[in-house]
Design a protein around this motif. Structure first.
Motif, PDB file in Angstrom:
ATOM      1  N   ILE A 237       0.801  -1.230   0.000  1.00  0.00           N
ATOM      2  CA  ILE A 237       0.000   0.000   0.000  1.00  0.00           C
ATOM      3  C   ILE A 237       0.832   1.279   0.000  1.00  0.00           C
ATOM      4  O   ILE A 237       0.280   2.370  -0.152  1.00  0.00           O
ATOM      5  N   ALA A 238       2.144   1.189   0.166  1.00  0.00           N
ATOM      6  CA  ALA A 238       2.998   2.376   0.157  1.00  0.00           C
ATOM      7  C   ALA A 238       4.421   1.938  -0.182  1.00  0.00           C
ATOM      8  O   ALA A 238       4.848   0.841   0.192  1.00  0.00           O
ATOM      9  N   GLY A 239       5.157   2.815  -0.894  1.00  0.00           N
ATOM     10  CA  GLY A 239       6.491   2.400  -1.320  1.00  0.00           C
ATOM     11  C   GLY A 239       7.462   3.548  -1.459  1.00  0.00           C
ATOM     12  O   GLY A 239       7.085   4.717  -1.580  1.00  0.00           O
ATOM     13  N   ILE A 240       8.752   3.175  -1.445  1.00  0.00           N
ATOM     14  CA  ILE A 240       9.842   4.141  -1.587  1.00  0.00           C
ATOM     15  C   ILE A 240      10.868   3.601  -2.575  1.00  0.00           C
ATOM     16  O   ILE A 240      11.295   2.447  -2.480  1.00  0.00           O
ATOM     17  N   ASN A 241      11.292   4.456  -3.480  1.00  0.00           N
ATOM     18  CA  ASN A 241      12.403   4.157  -4.388  1.00  0.00           C
ATOM     19  C   ASN A 241      13.599   4.980  -3.941  1.00  0.00           C
ATOM     20  O   ASN A 241      13.557   6.219  -3.947  1.00  0.00           O
ATOM     21  N   LEU A 242      14.671   4.307  -3.560  1.00  0.00           N
ATOM     22  CA  LEU A 242      15.897   4.963  -3.149  1.00  0.00           C
ATOM     23  C   LEU A 242      16.853   5.053  -4.339  1.00  0.00           C
ATOM     24  O   LEU A 242      17.675   4.169  -4.566  1.00  0.00           O
ATOM     25  N   ASP A 243      16.668   6.064  -5.161  1.00  0.00           N
ATOM     26  CA  ASP A 243      17.616   6.433  -6.218  1.00  0.00           C
ATOM     27  C   ASP A 243      17.702   5.431  -7.363  1.00  0.00           C
ATOM     28  O   ASP A 243      18.771   5.274  -7.967  1.00  0.00           O
ATOM     29  N   GLY A 244      16.595   4.767  -7.675  1.00  0.00           N
ATOM     30  CA  GLY A 244      16.624   3.769  -8.737  1.00  0.00           C
ATOM     31  C   GLY A 244      15.931   4.218 -10.006  1.00  0.00           C
ATOM     32  O   GLY A 244      14.810   4.752  -9.966  1.00  0.00           O
ATOM     33  N   SER A 245      16.559   4.003 -11.159  1.00  0.00           N
ATOM     34  CA  SER A 245      15.890   4.225 -12.438  1.00  0.00           C
ATOM     35  C   SER A 245      14.747   3.231 -12.579  1.00  0.00           C
ATOM     36  O   SER A 245      14.724   2.184 -11.921  1.00  0.00           O
TER      37      SER A 245
END
Length: 363
Positions: A237-245
């Motif tokens: 239900i929630a997400g984070i992308n840490l510097d990814g193309s």
């Protein structure tokens, strides 16, 4: 005899103290109030052909009795040797001094068995062991955090029986070539999630984990995987992308659930069209935040390890230290998940603050 026994006990205590005093702790400290436990296991993903032999770590709030359980080593022997050669610039044995702040196989806190569950994916080529610092910190703030190794993707995986699996990464591939890696990673994580519904794995757990609503985050390709998981399963239900193309269908299909994009200083939509395309496709709460004086590897533990293990780490001198990055990342990541799982205000995500001058808010 009594004197001899006392002397032996004192000697053992002194030896333990000397060993701890020479340790490097990963992370250097925890931002949350809760002690942390960790359990580690091997799991064969049989939902895909060929099957995939995974290594999984689970970090969780530990019982107050955890102090009687040993702190977990950051690396097993073969991974220690690999880390010495990769990160510590051939300083043999230096990685063996690295200890987690998590207690190995300690029972989970009886009051925290139903806290939110997060799945934390590594970068392409990286092992889960280089994200243990951030995972422990999340656990200290009241989360259960699962990290995993992905075969035929991670440069080095060490198994409990002494086997290892190696892979030679190719960063020169076009973004589209990484889509199959993401698909396999999604399969791995969904398999781990389904396995946890029948085999909780965590010592002392007396209730079922809350697996109907979970979160995802990851570094680099792991960040793209976090978004793909949310597209593939409504449980995320929630997400984070840490510097990814970004690659694969989610790049243009987007998401309606909250998503945070954290980037290194030079990572913008001008230099990475997939970054802008994905952001424009997001239909729910969204934010793009860069951290000044950072590079791509600031979002893994490897920067901090280089800072403390290398005899000469002058190459990283112009940038934020790994210790400072742990603090910044914790403020943003914990703040985000607290907002969507615990009703927090997410103040650090709303704009510049005096305590976080390194942040650049792009959108």
């Amino acid at each position: 005899m009594f004197f001899k026994q006392c002397f032996q006990r004192v000697s053992l205590v002194l030896l333990a103290y000397l060993q701890l005093s020479s340790c490097v702790f990963l992370p250097p400290s925890l931002t949350g109030p809760l002690p942390v436990g960790v359990t580690i296991y091997e799991l064969n993903n049989t939902s895909i052909e060929p099957t995939r032999d995974l290594m999984v770590s689970i970090f969780y709030p530990a019982s107050p009795s955890c102090s009687s359980f040993p702190l977990a080593l950051a690396f097993n022997p073969q991974t220690d040797y690999y880390t010495d050669n990769w990160i510590a610039n051939l300083t043999n044995g230096s990685s063996a001094t690295v200890s987690m702040l998590a207690h190995l196989n300690a029972p989970i806190s009886p009051h925290h068995g139903n806290v939110p569950v997060l799945f934390f994916g590594p970068g392409y080529g990286n092992s889960r062991v280089y994200y243990s610092g951030a995972a422990q910190d999340l656990a200290s703030n009241g989360y259960i955090v699962i990290t995993m190794d992905h075969p035929i993707d991670s440069d080095f995986i060490e198994y409990p029986d002494g086997r290892n699996a190696t892979y030679e990464e190719n960063d020169s591939q076009l973004l589209a070539a990484f889509a199959p890696f993401v698909d396999r990673r999604v399969s791995d994580i969904l398999f781990i999630l389904n396995d946890l519904s029948t085999s909780p794995r965590i010592p002392g757990l007396r209730s079922k984990l809350k697996l109907d609503k979970v979160g995802a985050l990851g570094h680099s390709l792991g960040g793209c995987t976090a978004a793909a998981l949310m597209l593939n399963s409504s449980r995320f239900i929630a997400g984070i992308n840490l510097d990814g193309s970004m690659t694969g269908p989610v790049t243009t299909l987007g998401l309606s659930s909250p998503f945070l994009m954290l980037a290194s200083a030079g990572h913008t939509r001008d230099g990475d069209s997939s970054w802008g395309t994905f952001y424009d496709s997001l239909r729910g709460w969204r934010r793009v935040i860069r951290v000044n004086e950072t590079q791509h590897h600031h979002y893994s533990d490897t920067l901090y390890l280089a800072n403390v293990l290398r005899k000469d780490d002058s190459v990283n001198t112009p940038y934020l230290s790994g210790e400072r990055m742990f603090v910044i990342e914790s403020e943003l990541v914990v703040g985000f998940f607290d907002k969507w799982f615990k009703g927090g205000n997410g103040k650090a995500l709303d704009g510049p603050t005096e305590g976080l001058p390194e942040l650049i808010f792009d959108a």
